[in-house]
Motif scaffolding. Structure first.
Motif, PDB file in Angstrom:
ATOM      1  N   SER A  60       5.151 176.530  48.595  1.00 25.89           N
ATOM      2  CA  SER A  60       6.105 175.472  48.971  1.00 25.89           C
ATOM      3  C   SER A  60       6.214 175.372  50.487  1.00 25.89           C
ATOM      4  O   SER A  60       6.293 174.266  51.047  1.00 25.89           O
ATOM      5  CB  SER A  60       7.477 175.761  48.372  1.00 25.89           C
ATOM      6  OG  SER A  60       7.423 175.643  46.978  1.00 25.89           O
ATOM      7  N   ASP A 181       4.842 169.255  44.586  1.00 24.10           N
ATOM      8  CA  ASP A 181       5.141 170.693  44.540  1.00 24.10           C
ATOM      9  C   ASP A 181       5.650 171.044  43.151  1.00 24.10           C
ATOM     10  O   ASP A 181       6.787 170.732  42.817  1.00 24.10           O
ATOM     11  CB  ASP A 181       6.180 171.034  45.614  1.00 24.10           C
ATOM     12  CG  ASP A 181       6.377 172.542  45.763  1.00 24.10           C
ATOM     13  OD1 ASP A 181       5.774 173.305  44.972  1.00 24.10           O
ATOM     14  OD2 ASP A 181       7.134 172.938  46.670  1.00 24.10           O
ATOM     15  N   GLU A 182       4.793 171.668  42.355  1.00 27.56           N
ATOM     16  CA  GLU A 182       5.103 172.009  40.966  1.00 27.56           C
ATOM     17  C   GLU A 182       5.729 170.829  40.214  1.00 27.56           C
ATOM     18  O   GLU A 182       6.845 170.928  39.704  1.00 27.56           O
ATOM     19  CB  GLU A 182       6.050 173.226  40.929  1.00 27.56           C
ATOM     20  CG  GLU A 182       5.547 174.341  41.828  1.00 27.56           C
ATOM     21  CD  GLU A 182       5.636 175.723  41.204  1.00 27.56           C
ATOM     22  OE1 GLU A 182       5.716 175.803  39.960  1.00 27.56           O
ATOM     23  OE2 GLU A 182       5.602 176.699  41.958  1.00 27.56           O
TER      24      GLU A 182
END
Ligand SMILES: Nc1ncnc2c1ncn2[C@@H]1O[C@H](COP(=O)(O)OP(=O)(O)O)[C@@H](O)[C@H]1O
Ligand SMILES: [Mg+2]
Lengths: 240, 411
Positions: A60, A181-182
């Motif tokens: 991240s 991000d995810e």
């Protein structure tokens, strides 16, 4: 700033993303925590890149740097050949507005606003007039098959639908690069598959995509995988 | 981000928490209401004083023995008493003959107070004075019944009286005042005219007077001296500025009194402007204090707004992070919060103005004239909006300066 970084000319200055010797260090009391250590890589237009690694490895942190939401402690970052560290606040805002579409794990939608308004936000900050804005936002929602949910608020939508609103919002300004991000981290596996199919379609349409994940099924859809461990790039391989 | 976008956003933020917005604004509303109400009362009061006491709007001025600044302290009073002679009819005639710019000039004596009794009816504190007939014209006296006295009646010192409405009403409750006699200090006078009722000014009855021809008054009340000495009422000619007429009269009287060029006037000329100015200077401190109190309420209101805006920034840190991640510039965020606090406060100001206006309207109807001039209303909205913007400055700056990634981490 065009000629201010001749020293990096050797490493493909026309890359979409170019990171060289990037460090991100957090000062935790007296101790220094290196979230990223000496990270260097570049991403070309049209690539589909997955970043994997265990939790806490710095994925991240790296994504936030790429997305110009955060700044590195040390190192050089060029986006489209422009040195990010020399940009003013307004220039960074413009990059976030025009060049980057960010999809977050937790969607980050404005809870009080409708799906349509959420998708419109980047256009508002781009100074686009209301009429054109509505049209484009509607079309973007249509593209993620939410054309019939424009006036729903986030709490009236399912997780997958919220993420599709977020993706429509990330793409509305035709960014150079889509960062996720995810994106499936908060979704069930069936919805995850739908979202991944959507990414594949977006890539096929010519979008550059970087997706952070710890799920192998998600990563294997990409064309290139970077593995991070303890803030360092452990592996960088092209699989397609 | 343009104006209408920012406005929409501010409205939706304010209406998202209606009760909180209202409570936040209470201070502003109360402050603005009190401020505008007091202002309107003061302005109304000033207008009333100017019209009723100073006589602003009439073109008459007064020549008298003393000037306002002679009353500064006991020394100046003593000096003026030595220097300033009583006005005389010689001087009146000199001015009348020499002046080009004046329309009318007439003498009026100082007054005396007496109680008057007719049969079983009596009235206290009647103000008795002598005037020349032309005073009726200068004062624009309105006659209810009968007439004012004539020059002949004045010259022959006829025992006739022009009276206020209360005299007729109280002494002759059955009517028939006109033509009746009343005795003052044993001397009978015939009532030849009754003035239209004037009511009161600041509780002072205006209808409790008797006017006699000035010659009659002088003959029967011990001469036109001391507190009964005459002063002159003067009106400027149509089209002549009052200052010019005043200057002419002053020059003539200085010539008549043989004053050298370096000598001060040894008489006073009092214009409506001078009276209004003097009252104004007396009430100025009082007005400032009165306005200061709601002024403090406005400051408190501003602090409350600043506080709620700080809360809003904290509550909406995540939203700010999202907006920044989507390309909002610092200026966009700053403008968003400044607009919100400015609009919020202006709404408070508007509500306060509305309440003050309504209250002022009711007060005007039933009690006392009040007025809120348009510029004060515009100013009120502007000031409240400005105060809101000022109060929002620090919170908005805090919001704009937020680091995007830090803001996004908030929940
Ligand atoms: N704001 C911060 N302050 C201190 N440490 C942080 C901060 N953000 C991240 N970290 C640390 O940096 C490391 C990498 O975090 P992160 O990039 O979120 O990992 P990942 O996304 O790979 O799970 C972790 O050890 C984390 O605790
Ligand atoms: Mg993470």
């Amino acid at each position: 700033m065009a000629n201010s970084h001749t020293g990096t000319a050797m490493v493909k200055e026309d890359s979409l993303i170019l990171m060289k010797n990037i460090w991100k260090t957090y000062q935790m009391g007296v101790e220094e925590l290196h979230a990223l250590r000496d990270v260097s890589f570049h991403v070309e237009k049209g690539d589909y890149l997955a970043i994997i690694g265990p939790s806490g490895s710095g994925k991240s942190t790296l994504m936030n740097l790429i997305g110009c939401l955060d700044s590195p402690t040390k190192g050089t970052y060029l986006i489209n050949g422009h040195l990010v560290s020399e940009m003013t606040d307004d220039e960074l805002a413009r990059i976030r507005n025009k060049e980057i579409g960010f999809v977050f794990q937790t969607f980050n939608l404005l809870s009080r606003a409708t799906a349509l308004h959420n998708v419109e936000l980047p256009l508002i900050y781009a100074g686009i007039r209301a009429g054109e804005r509505h049209e484009r936002a509607k079309a973007a929602l249509d593209a993620v098959e939410l054309g019939d949910r424009t006036l729903h608020r986030p709490n009236e939508l399912s997780g997958g639908q919220r993420q599709r609103v977020a993706i429509a919002r990330a793409l509305i300004n035709n960014p150079s690069i889509l960062l996720a991000d995810e994106p499936t981290g908060a979704l069930d596996s069936k919805t995850s598959v739908e979202i991944m199919a959507l990414f594949e379609k977006l890539h096929a349409d010519g979008n550059t995509i970087i997706v952070v994940t710890h799920e192998h099924e998600v990563a294997e859809r990409a064309h290139r995988i970077i593995t991070i461990r303890d803030g360092q790039i452990e592996n960088d391989e092209r699989i397609k | 981000m343009n104006f209408s976008e920012t406005l929409k956003l501010a409205i939706s933020s304010i209406t998202a928490h209606k009760l909180r917005s209202f409570l936040t604004l209470l201070g502003m509303i109360i402050g603005m209401t009190a401020f505008m109400l007091i202002l309107s009362l003061l302005l109304g009061f000033n207008g009333y004083v100017n019209e009723k006491v100073a006589g602003i709007g009439s073109n008459a001025f007064t020549v008298q023995r003393f000037n306002f600044d002679d009353f500064k302290d006991s020394d100046t009073i003593a000096a003026a008493q030595r220097r300033n002679k009583e006005l005389s009819f010689d001087e009146l005639d000199f001015i009348k003959r020499g002046a080009q710019m004046i329309e009318h000039i007439g003498a009026r004596s100082g007054g005396v107070g007496r109680s008057i009794r007719v049969g079983n009816n009596s009235i206290q504190n009647v103000r008795i004075s002598g005037v020349e007939p032309v005073i009726a014209t200068i004062d624009k006296i309105e006659i209810e019944q009968g007439r004012f006295f004539s020059d002949t009646e004045n010259n022959t010192a006829a025992r006739v009286a022009f009276v206020g409405a209360d005299i007729a009403k109280n002494l002759f409750p059955q009517g028939g005042a006109l033509g009746s006699e009343l005795k003052i200090s044993g001397i009978p006078y015939r009532i030849i005219g009754i003035q239209v009722a004037k009511g009161t000014v600041f509780g002072q009855p205006q209808d409790n007077f008797i006017q006699l021809p000035i010659k009659t008054f002088g003959a029967n009340f011990g001469g036109l001296r001391w507190n009964r000495a005459p002063n002159f009422a003067v009106t400027a000619k149509e089209g002549v500025k009052m200052e010019d007429a005043v200057d002419e009269v002053r020059t003539l009287l200085r010539i008549k009194r043989k004053l050298g060029p370096d000598e001060k006037d040894n008489f006073g000329i009092i214009t409506p402007d001078a009276i209004s100015g003097m009252i104004g200077s007396m009430t100025a401190v009082f007005s400032i204090v009165l306005l200061l109190v709601p002024g403090i309420a406005l400051v408190v209101g501003a602090i409350v707004i600043m506080n709620i805006m700080l809360v809003a920034v904290t509550e909406r840190t995540k939203e700010i992070g999202i907006r920044k991640s989507l390309g909002a510039r610092q200026a966009d965020i700053l403008r968003q919060f400044l607009f919100e606090s400015g609009l919020l406060s202006a709404i408070g100001g508007f509500i306060g103005l509305f309440i003050a206006y309504t209250a002022g309207y009711i007060i005007t109807l039933y009690v006392f004239p009040t007025s809120i001039p348009w510029y004060a209303a515009v100013l009120a909205i502007g000031v409240s909006g400005g105060v809101g913007i000022l109060a929002g400055l620090f919170p908005a700056w805090k919001a704009a300066a937020l680091d995007p990634i830090e803001a996004l981490r908030a929940d």
